[in-house]
Design an enzyme around this catalytic site. Structure first.
Site, PDB file in Angstrom:
ATOM      1  N   HIS A  78      38.059  38.667  39.166  1.00 34.94           N
ATOM      2  CA  HIS A  78      38.285  39.272  37.932  1.00 34.94           C
ATOM      3  C   HIS A  78      39.373  38.488  37.989  1.00 34.94           C
ATOM      4  O   HIS A  78      40.233  37.992  38.044  1.00 34.94           O
ATOM      5  CB  HIS A  78      39.111  40.703  38.321  1.00 34.94           C
ATOM      6  CG  HIS A  78      37.560  41.465  38.654  1.00 34.94           C
ATOM      7  ND1 HIS A  78      37.895  42.522  40.068  1.00 34.94           N
ATOM      8  CD2 HIS A  78      37.101  42.084  37.634  1.00 34.94           C
ATOM      9  CE1 HIS A  78      36.993  43.397  39.375  1.00 34.94           C
ATOM     10  NE2 HIS A  78      36.143  42.514  38.990  1.00 34.94           N
ATOM     11  N   GLU A  81      43.257  38.903  38.761  1.00 29.30           N
ATOM     12  CA  GLU A  81      43.905  39.253  40.284  1.00 29.30           C
ATOM     13  C   GLU A  81      44.344  38.080  40.391  1.00 29.30           C
ATOM     14  O   GLU A  81      43.375  37.538  41.672  1.00 29.30           O
ATOM     15  CB  GLU A  81      42.758  40.390  40.639  1.00 29.30           C
ATOM     16  CG  GLU A  81      42.379  41.349  40.727  1.00 29.30           C
ATOM     17  CD  GLU A  81      41.001  41.966  40.658  1.00 29.30           C
ATOM     18  OE1 GLU A  81      40.455  41.375  41.715  1.00 29.30           O
ATOM     19  OE2 GLU A  81      40.206  43.217  40.496  1.00 29.30           O
ATOM     20  N   HIS A 174      40.463  40.083  46.244  1.00 29.89           N
ATOM     21  CA  HIS A 174      40.561  41.024  44.912  1.00 29.89           C
ATOM     22  C   HIS A 174      41.720  41.306  44.896  1.00 29.89           C
ATOM     23  O   HIS A 174      42.710  41.879  46.140  1.00 29.89           O
ATOM     24  CB  HIS A 174      39.617  42.224  44.333  1.00 29.89           C
ATOM     25  CG  HIS A 174      37.665  41.431  43.909  1.00 29.89           C
ATOM     26  ND1 HIS A 174      37.659  41.347  42.486  1.00 29.89           N
ATOM     27  CD2 HIS A 174      37.616  40.322  44.929  1.00 29.89           C
ATOM     28  CE1 HIS A 174      36.883  41.050  42.920  1.00 29.89           C
ATOM     29  NE2 HIS A 174      36.284  40.499  44.227  1.00 29.89           N
ATOM     30  N   GLU A 237      40.795  43.901  49.512  1.00 23.67           N
ATOM     31  CA  GLU A 237      41.642  43.887  47.897  1.00 23.67           C
ATOM     32  C   GLU A 237      42.943  44.071  49.023  1.00 23.67           C
ATOM     33  O   GLU A 237      43.224  44.658  49.636  1.00 23.67           O
ATOM     34  CB  GLU A 237      41.250  45.965  47.738  1.00 23.67           C
ATOM     35  CG  GLU A 237      39.931  46.281  46.698  1.00 23.67           C
ATOM     36  CD  GLU A 237      40.156  45.768  45.775  1.00 23.67           C
ATOM     37  OE1 GLU A 237      40.768  45.343  44.807  1.00 23.67           O
ATOM     38  OE2 GLU A 237      38.285  45.587  45.268  1.00 23.67           O
TER      39      GLU A 237
END
Length: 367
Positions: A78, A81, A174, A237
């Site tokens: 992404h 990020e 991420h 994450e």
């Protein structure tokens, strides 16, 4: 900012490509022929690097034990990020200049480069939903060729990897769009195989507070490499989305140190190992298992939640969470937590995951 080259160790060869891989990639530069010669592709400690494609770099140690581990570390799947992208570029520079050890084959991937340049998540479609061949359903998508290229990069890299247990890893880094009850958490792809104790211990070293277990196959990059390449894979994450240059990278120290230790073939610190020996569960993250998902069926879909509800927010049995025409989702267990709620996705895509705590059942089954 001082460049990596200014702090190069004696005898370390210098190349702008590895000294600042992020800047090189964002600039769209391709190495000239003389920059990819054998002599130019050796940096500190005899580490060899090979530029393979935009945002794709392989690094190999001068000497390798057998069987050598092969590790793919990716970031920027992404484009907005940015913290993991910056961390990964810094790790490359530190290996190139001899400040970080490399004891494995390493494939570095910066994912959605065009979205990185534009400061957005993606241009047409979420790249992390296009793997395992799903890009074939969207041939006109800007992200489709990149998904195909990243699949091939992984397949080629792991084709030369050892088949020994634990020899193939993929860490996909991420940051999340929203806040989370657990600021740092991991998602493990569903493979049908026993869960790896080594992976859970590594996640503990990385200061990961929670692990989410998928129960069906998906289209993420870590799902693809787990299924097609046999990796021990995870999606990390690590905090909130922020623009380039606005990240407090000290908040990512746990993951940074753990990735460096994995690449060096070591562990993060002795104290944590001692703690784990005394009480194995103390160093392990909590475990949550997906029990359902919210799927946006039409533009009438509604999430009956606050727009800023954090990931892993718990809801009690009987709570109505979503509706879409005749469809209703009501919490069935005593407690369910929601992860990745997003009512703005395109119809047909996941608008949230529902998970329950399965720590007590899961940790004793690790192998």
């Amino acid at each position: 900012m001082t460049s990596s080259a200014e702090h190069a160790l004696p005898g370390a060869a210098s190349s702008p490509l590895v000294d600042d891989f992020l800047a090189w990639t964002l600039a769209g530069t391709r190495p000239a022929e003389h920059e990819t010669s054998e002599a130019q592709r050796v940096c500190a400690n005899g580490v060899r690097w090979t530029w393979l494609d935009d945002g794709v770099l392989m690094m190999e140690p001068a000497e390798a034990s057998a069987p050598i581990r092969s590790v793919l570390v990716s970031a920027g799947v992404h484009g907005d990020e940015t913290a993991p992208i910056e961390l990964l570029s810094r790790i490359v520079a530190d290996i190139a200049q001899g400040r970080a050890a490399l004891a494995c084959r390493l494939l570095v991937i910066l994912g959605n480069i065009d979205a990185m340049r534009d400061g957005c998540r993606y241009l047409d479609d979420d790249l992390n939903r296009l793997f395992s061949g799903r890009y074939l359903q969207l041939p006109g998508s800007h992200e489709a060729p990149r998904a195909a290229a990243l699949e091939q990069a992984a397949l080629r890299f792991f084709a030369a990897a050892s088949d020994a247990p634990g020899a193939r890893w993929h860490i996909d880094m991420h940051t999340a769009i929203r806040a989370s009850v657990f600021e740092r958490f991991a998602l493990l792809p569903h493979t049908g195989k026993p869960l790896s104790r080594a992976m859970f211990e590594w996640l503990g070293d990385a200061r990961i507070s929670a692990v989410l277990l998928h129960t069906t196959k998906g289209n993420t990059y870590s799902h693809f490499t787990a299924q097609a390449c046999g990796t021990e894979g995870c999606t990390l994450e690590l905090g909130k989305v922020r623009p380039f240059g606005q990240n407090d990278l000290t908040r990512f120290t746990g993951a940074d140190l753990a990735v460096r230790a994995l690449l060096a073939g070591t562990r993060v610190n002795v104290d944590r190992d001692v703690q784990a020996d005394a009480d194995p569960a103390a160093a392990m993250p909590r475990v949550f298992t997906v029990i359902d998902q919210l799927t946006k069926q039409s533009d009438a879909f509604e999430l009956l939640l606050a727009a800023d509800v954090p990931n892993f927010t718990p809801f009690a049995k009987g709570t109505l969470l979503a509706r879409d025409g005749d469809y209703r989702y009501t919490v069935r267990h005593d407690e369910e937590r929601i992860v990745f709620p997003n009512a703005t996705v395109k119809p047909g895509l996941r608008a949230g995951l529902l998970v329950i705590d399965t720590t007590a059942e899961t940790l004793p089954t690790l192998v």
